[in-house]
Design a protein around this motif. Structure first.
Motif, mmCIF file in Angstrom:
data_model
loop_
_atom_site.group_PDB
_atom_site.id
_atom_site.type_symbol
_atom_site.label_atom_id
_atom_site.label_comp_id
_atom_site.label_asym_id
_atom_site.label_seq_id
_atom_site.Cartn_x
_atom_site.Cartn_y
_atom_site.Cartn_z
ATOM 1 N N PRO A 105 0.946 -0.886 -0.081
ATOM 2 C CA PRO A 105 0.396 0.155 -0.105
ATOM 3 C C PRO A 105 0.988 0.782 -0.068
ATOM 4 N N CYS A 106 2.134 1.272 0.053
ATOM 5 C CA CYS A 106 3.276 2.548 -0.150
ATOM 6 C C CYS A 106 3.918 2.535 -0.678
ATOM 7 N N CYS A 107 4.386 1.121 -1.541
ATOM 8 C CA CYS A 107 5.072 1.827 -2.816
ATOM 9 C C CYS A 107 4.451 1.301 -3.916
ATOM 10 N N LYS A 108 3.557 0.343 -3.566
ATOM 11 C CA LYS A 108 2.935 -0.119 -4.563
ATOM 12 C C LYS A 108 3.566 -1.467 -5.728
ATOM 13 N N ALA A 109 4.501 -1.421 -4.981
ATOM 14 C CA ALA A 109 5.348 -3.022 -5.602
ATOM 15 C C ALA A 109 4.968 -4.283 -5.314
ATOM 16 N N ASP A 110 4.733 -5.150 -5.929
ATOM 17 C CA ASP A 110 4.569 -6.559 -5.888
ATOM 18 C C ASP A 110 5.458 -7.389 -5.435
ATOM 19 N N ASP A 111 6.602 -6.946 -5.306
ATOM 20 C CA ASP A 111 8.002 -7.976 -4.482
ATOM 21 C C ASP A 111 8.283 -7.823 -3.116
ATOM 22 N N TRP A 112 7.455 -9.597 -2.731
ATOM 23 C CA TRP A 112 7.110 -9.014 -1.258
ATOM 24 C C TRP A 112 7.493 -10.772 -0.699
ATOM 25 N N GLU A 113 7.967 -10.788 0.464
ATOM 26 C CA GLU A 113 7.673 -12.103 1.286
ATOM 27 C C GLU A 113 7.231 -12.389 2.600
ATOM 28 N N ILE A 114 5.983 -13.393 2.065
ATOM 29 C CA ILE A 114 5.155 -13.298 3.292
ATOM 30 C C ILE A 114 5.880 -13.876 4.526
ATOM 31 N N LEU A 115 5.007 -13.602 5.309
ATOM 32 C CA LEU A 115 5.369 -13.066 7.223
ATOM 33 C C LEU A 115 4.721 -14.583 7.631
ATOM 34 N N SER A 116 3.821 -14.394 7.449
ATOM 35 C CA SER A 116 2.338 -15.009 7.674
ATOM 36 C C SER A 116 1.446 -15.387 6.549
ATOM 37 N N GLY A 117 0.145 -16.287 7.091
ATOM 38 C CA GLY A 117 -0.529 -16.615 6.838
ATOM 39 C C GLY A 117 -1.125 -18.109 6.565
ATOM 40 N N MET A 118 -0.011 -18.623 6.090
ATOM 41 C CA MET A 118 -0.326 -19.850 5.602
ATOM 42 C C MET A 118 -0.212 -21.329 6.344
ATOM 43 N N GLU A 119 -0.338 -20.462 7.929
ATOM 44 C CA GLU A 119 -0.142 -21.758 9.085
ATOM 45 C C GLU A 119 -1.526 -22.456 9.202
ATOM 46 N N PHE A 120 -1.254 -23.688 10.202
ATOM 47 C CA PHE A 120 -2.791 -24.625 10.290
ATOM 48 C C PHE A 120 -2.142 -24.667 11.746
ATOM 49 N N ILE A 121 -1.936 -24.639 13.040
ATOM 50 C CA ILE A 121 -1.676 -24.885 14.341
ATOM 51 C C ILE A 121 -3.472 -24.957 15.429
ATOM 52 N N LEU A 122 -2.667 -25.922 15.759
ATOM 53 C CA LEU A 122 -3.484 -26.386 16.990
ATOM 54 C C LEU A 122 -3.090 -25.846 18.005
ATOM 55 N N LYS A 123 -3.875 -24.428 18.877
ATOM 56 C CA LYS A 123 -3.514 -23.679 19.038
ATOM 57 C C LYS A 123 -3.780 -24.133 20.773
ATOM 58 N N GLU A 124 -4.781 -24.593 21.351
ATOM 59 C CA GLU A 124 -5.615 -24.829 22.204
ATOM 60 C C GLU A 124 -6.191 -25.859 22.136
ATOM 61 N N ILE A 125 -6.301 -27.342 23.824
ATOM 62 C CA ILE A 125 -6.762 -27.948 23.496
ATOM 63 C C ILE A 125 -8.058 -27.466 25.266
ATOM 64 N N VAL A 126 -9.398 -27.195 25.243
ATOM 65 C CA VAL A 126 -9.750 -26.647 26.600
ATOM 66 C C VAL A 126 -10.440 -27.987 27.075
ATOM 67 N N ILE A 127 -10.261 -28.631 28.469
ATOM 68 C CA ILE A 127 -11.003 -29.405 29.362
ATOM 69 C C ILE A 127 -12.361 -28.600 30.126
ATOM 70 N N ARG A 128 -13.082 -29.801 29.789
ATOM 71 C CA ARG A 128 -14.433 -29.402 30.519
ATOM 72 C C ARG A 128 -14.567 -29.716 32.172
ATOM 73 N N GLU A 129 -14.925 -28.842 32.451
ATOM 74 C CA GLU A 129 -14.607 -28.920 33.794
ATOM 75 C C GLU A 129 -16.427 -29.931 34.429
ATOM 76 N N GLN A 130 -15.169 -31.017 34.966
ATOM 77 C CA GLN A 130 -15.861 -32.113 36.057
ATOM 78 C C GLN A 130 -16.872 -31.279 36.737
ATOM 79 N N VAL A 131 -17.800 -31.714 37.420
ATOM 80 C CA VAL A 131 -18.923 -30.603 38.430
ATOM 81 C C VAL A 131 -18.809 -32.063 39.265
#
Length: 116
Positions: A90-116
Motif C-alpha cells: 500500500p505504500c509503494c505499490k510494489a508486488d515484490d514481497w516476502e510472506i511473513l504469516s498467513g499459511m499456518e495451521f496450528i492447534l493452539k489450545e485444548i480446553v478441558i471440560r470442567e468436571q462437576v
C-alpha cells in the motif's frame, strides 16, 4: 475437500493427548488457520461434528482463529496484509514481497471440560 483429512488427523492428535493425560472430556479445540492457507474454515466448521462423531471429541466444539496474511515489501520494508491489499504494497505499490504469516495451521489450545 482435504479439510476432512485434516480434521481426522487433528482429532487423532487431540485424542492421543487426552488419553496420555487422562482427560475424559474436551470442551473445545482452538485452531489457527492462515488467511492464505488452502484450508477453508467454513468447511472445517461444517465437517467437524460428523468427523468427531464416535470419538472423544464428539461433544466438543471447534473454534477457529484466523492468522492474517502479512507480507514484507522488498522495496520499502513495509509490513502489510497481502489479501486486503491484493498483493500490492500500500505504500509503494510494489508486488515484490516476502510472506511473513498467513499459511499456518496450528492447534493452539485444548480446553478441558470442567468436571462437576
Amino acid at each position: 475437500m482435504h479439510e476432512i483429512t485434516i480434521l481426522v488427523e487433528l482429532i487423532k492428535m487431540v485424542e492421543t493427548a487426552a488419553i496420555e493425560n487422562n482427560i475424559a472430556e474436551i470442551d473445545t479445540i482452538v485452531v489457527q488457520i492462515g488467511e492464505m492457507s488452502s484450508i477453508i474454515p467454513r468447511y472445517m466448521m461444517e465437517y467437524f461434528p460428523n468427523t468427531a462423531e464416535g470419538t472423544l471429541l464428539e461433544n466438543s466444539k471447534l473454534k477457529i482463529e484466523m492468522i492474517p496474511a502479512n507480507g514484507l515489501c522488498h522495496h520499502c520494508n513495509k509490513v502489510f496484509n497481502i489479501v486486503k491489499n491484493k498483493g500490492k504494497c500500500p505504500c509503494c505499490k510494489a508486488d515484490d514481497w516476502e510472506i511473513l504469516s498467513g499459511m499456518e495451521f496450528i492447534l493452539k489450545e485444548i480446553v478441558i471440560r470442567e468436571q462437576v
